[in-house]
Design a protein around this motif. Structure first.
Motif, PDB file in Angstrom:
ATOM      1  N   ILE A 105      -0.620  -0.653  -4.496  1.00 53.33           N
ATOM      2  CA  ILE A 105      -1.885   0.076  -4.547  1.00 53.33           C
ATOM      3  C   ILE A 105      -1.690   1.455  -3.936  1.00 53.33           C
ATOM      4  CG2 ILE A 105      -4.268   0.113  -3.702  1.00 53.33           C
ATOM      5  CD1 ILE A 105      -3.931  -3.009  -3.338  1.00 53.33           C
ATOM      6  N   SER A 106      -1.954   2.495  -4.697  1.00 51.61           N
ATOM      7  CA  SER A 106      -1.870   3.819  -4.079  1.00 51.61           C
ATOM      8  C   SER A 106      -3.251   4.212  -3.591  1.00 51.61           C
ATOM      9  CB  SER A 106      -1.358   4.867  -5.073  1.00 51.61           C
ATOM     10  OG  SER A 106      -2.419   5.401  -5.821  1.00 51.61           O
ATOM     11  N   SER A 107      -3.271   4.791  -2.421  1.00 49.75           N
ATOM     12  CA  SER A 107      -4.539   5.258  -1.869  1.00 49.75           C
ATOM     13  C   SER A 107      -4.218   6.181  -0.714  1.00 49.75           C
ATOM     14  CB  SER A 107      -5.354   4.060  -1.387  1.00 49.75           C
ATOM     15  OG  SER A 107      -6.414   4.494  -0.580  1.00 49.75           O
ATOM     16  N   LEU A 129       1.705  -5.335 -10.773  1.00 46.96           N
ATOM     17  CA  LEU A 129       0.567  -4.510 -11.161  1.00 46.96           C
ATOM     18  C   LEU A 129       0.522  -3.275 -10.272  1.00 46.96           C
ATOM     19  CD1 LEU A 129      -2.082  -4.579 -12.901  1.00 46.96           C
ATOM     20  CD2 LEU A 129      -3.146  -5.745 -10.970  1.00 46.96           C
ATOM     21  N   PHE A 130       0.487  -2.102 -10.910  1.00 47.33           N
ATOM     22  CA  PHE A 130       0.344  -0.847 -10.174  1.00 47.33           C
ATOM     23  C   PHE A 130      -1.098  -0.382 -10.285  1.00 47.33           C
ATOM     24  CE2 PHE A 130       4.832  -0.944 -11.250  1.00 47.33           C
ATOM     25  CZ  PHE A 130       5.408  -0.596 -10.039  1.00 47.33           C
ATOM     26  N   LEU A 131      -1.757  -0.237  -9.146  1.00 50.70           N
ATOM     27  CA  LEU A 131      -3.160   0.191  -9.137  1.00 50.70           C
ATOM     28  C   LEU A 131      -3.221   1.568  -8.488  1.00 50.70           C
ATOM     29  CD1 LEU A 131      -4.791  -3.128  -7.861  1.00 50.70           C
ATOM     30  CD2 LEU A 131      -4.603  -2.320 -10.209  1.00 50.70           C
ATOM     31  N   CYS A 189      -2.936  -5.644   1.639  1.00 51.88           N
ATOM     32  CA  CYS A 189      -1.491  -5.416   1.500  1.00 51.88           C
ATOM     33  C   CYS A 189      -0.696  -5.883   2.709  1.00 51.88           C
ATOM     34  CB  CYS A 189      -1.220  -3.935   1.273  1.00 51.88           C
ATOM     35  SG  CYS A 189      -2.021  -3.326  -0.209  1.00 51.88           S
ATOM     36  N   GLN A 190       0.474  -6.473   2.409  1.00 49.37           N
ATOM     37  CA  GLN A 190       1.349  -6.932   3.489  1.00 49.37           C
ATOM     38  C   GLN A 190       2.305  -5.839   3.935  1.00 49.37           C
ATOM     39  OE1 GLN A 190       3.053  -9.221   0.618  1.00 49.37           O
ATOM     40  NE2 GLN A 190       1.845 -11.088   0.888  1.00 49.37           N
ATOM     41  N   ARG A 191       2.630  -4.919   3.019  1.00 50.10           N
ATOM     42  CA  ARG A 191       3.579  -3.854   3.362  1.00 50.10           C
ATOM     43  C   ARG A 191       2.911  -2.507   3.192  1.00 50.10           C
ATOM     44  NH1 ARG A 191       8.661  -4.412  -0.395  1.00 50.10           N
ATOM     45  NH2 ARG A 191       9.290  -2.489   0.646  1.00 50.10           N
ATOM     46  N   HIS A 248       0.860  -1.174   0.000  1.00 50.08           N
ATOM     47  CA  HIS A 248       0.000   0.000   0.000  1.00 50.08           C
ATOM     48  C   HIS A 248       0.899   1.228   0.000  1.00 50.08           C
ATOM     49  CE1 HIS A 248      -2.834   2.768   2.520  1.00 50.08           C
ATOM     50  NE2 HIS A 248      -2.808   3.124   1.242  1.00 50.08           N
ATOM     51  N   LEU A 249       0.756   2.067  -1.021  1.00 57.04           N
ATOM     52  CA  LEU A 249       1.498   3.332  -1.072  1.00 57.04           C
ATOM     53  C   LEU A 249       0.532   4.432  -0.657  1.00 57.04           C
ATOM     54  CD1 LEU A 249       4.040   4.978  -1.928  1.00 57.04           C
ATOM     55  CD2 LEU A 249       3.009   5.130  -4.206  1.00 57.04           C
TER      56      LEU A 249
END
Ligand SMILES: Nc1ncnc2c1ncn2[C@@H]1O[C@H](COP(=O)(O)OP(=O)(O)OP(=O)(O)O)[C@@H](O)[C@H]1O
Ligand SMILES: [Mg+2]
Length: 225
Positions: free
Chosen positions: A189-191, A156-158, A201-203, A34-35
């Protein structure tokens, strides 16, 4: 063998303004990240750079295996970035899913079978012949995921895949992303918010003040609080 992406000393500036300077970022096979970060910190810009759709002002990105040369403007065939606003082509839902397969020169019979599997995978069968532009936001997001799924991405970048979606659509997208991760794909995944999807997400990475920091806490401690 899965993909591994390593980014080193990535700097992005717009004119005088330095958006970020990131020493080291690694994404490994099967990982989900998770970004997070506030609006405007550079999440989209960073993910596009990592996916090869935008160029950094400095730095290197390596994707192994099969990376041709060093930094390249072309995408690695197994690295896919899905836009913040789901992008659909004109034509039907089926046409949209078939598009990337046609570019790969796959036979018509195989394309038909793969498109059918993707429609079932994303629960889009009832929309197969609908114009893709007529889909709702949540349906378009599922279509974008189905289009990526047929290309069997390694990474995959979401980009904000759940922005503007209601709870039911978030749950549907979460289910599809979970299936991708279970199938071995690495996902970032950006959010700017946490939600059921980011819990996959694990990280957890935070982009703030031009730097990426990794949460030192186990994910459960962050999200159960
Ligand atoms: N081509 C460009 N030229 C100049 N500035 C740009 C350009 N692209 C992006 N920016 C700026 O860079 C900053 C980061 O943008 P970006 O879209 O990467 O942020 P973000 O974290 O994804 O934001 P959001 O959460 O709103 O999606 C913004 O201030 C934006 O205006
Ligand atoms: Mg963004």
């Amino acid at each position: 063998m899965g993909l591994e992406l390593t980014a080193s000393n990535i700097v992005k500036r717009f004119g005088e303004r330095e958006l970020f300077s990131i020493e080291q970022l690694q994404v490994q096979e099967g990982e989900s990240l998770h970004l997070s970060g506030d609006n405007g910190v550079g999440k989209t810009t960073l993910m596009k750079i990592l996916a090869g759709l935008d160029k950094p002002c400095a730095g290197r990105i390596n994707v192994t295996p099969n990376m041709k040369g060093r930094w390249s403007t072309s995408l690695h065939p197994k690295v896919i970035y899905l836009h913040q606003t789901p992008y659909v082509f004109s034509g039907s839902v089926k046409d949209n899913i078939a598009y990337g397969l046609k570019l790969k020169g796959i036979s018509r019979g195989q394309i038909k079978r793969t498109v059918q599997s993707a429609l079932e995978w994303a629960r889009l069968e009832e929309f197969a012949d609908h114009a893709a532009h007529s889909l709702s936001g949540g349906e378009k997001q599922r279509l974008a995921l189905a289009r990526a799924w047929v290309l069997t991405p390694g990474l995959l970048f979401l980009d904000e895949p759940t922005a503007n979606l209601d709870k039911q659509s978030v749950d549907s997208v979460t289910e599809l992303v979970r299936k991708m991760v279970d199938g071995g794909a690495a996902v970032m995944i950006s959010s700017h918010q946490t939600n059921p999807l980011t819990e996959v997400c694990q990280r957890s990475l935070l982009l703030a003040d031009g730097k990426v920091s990794e949460s030192q806490f186990p994910k459960e401690m962050l999200f159960d609080a």
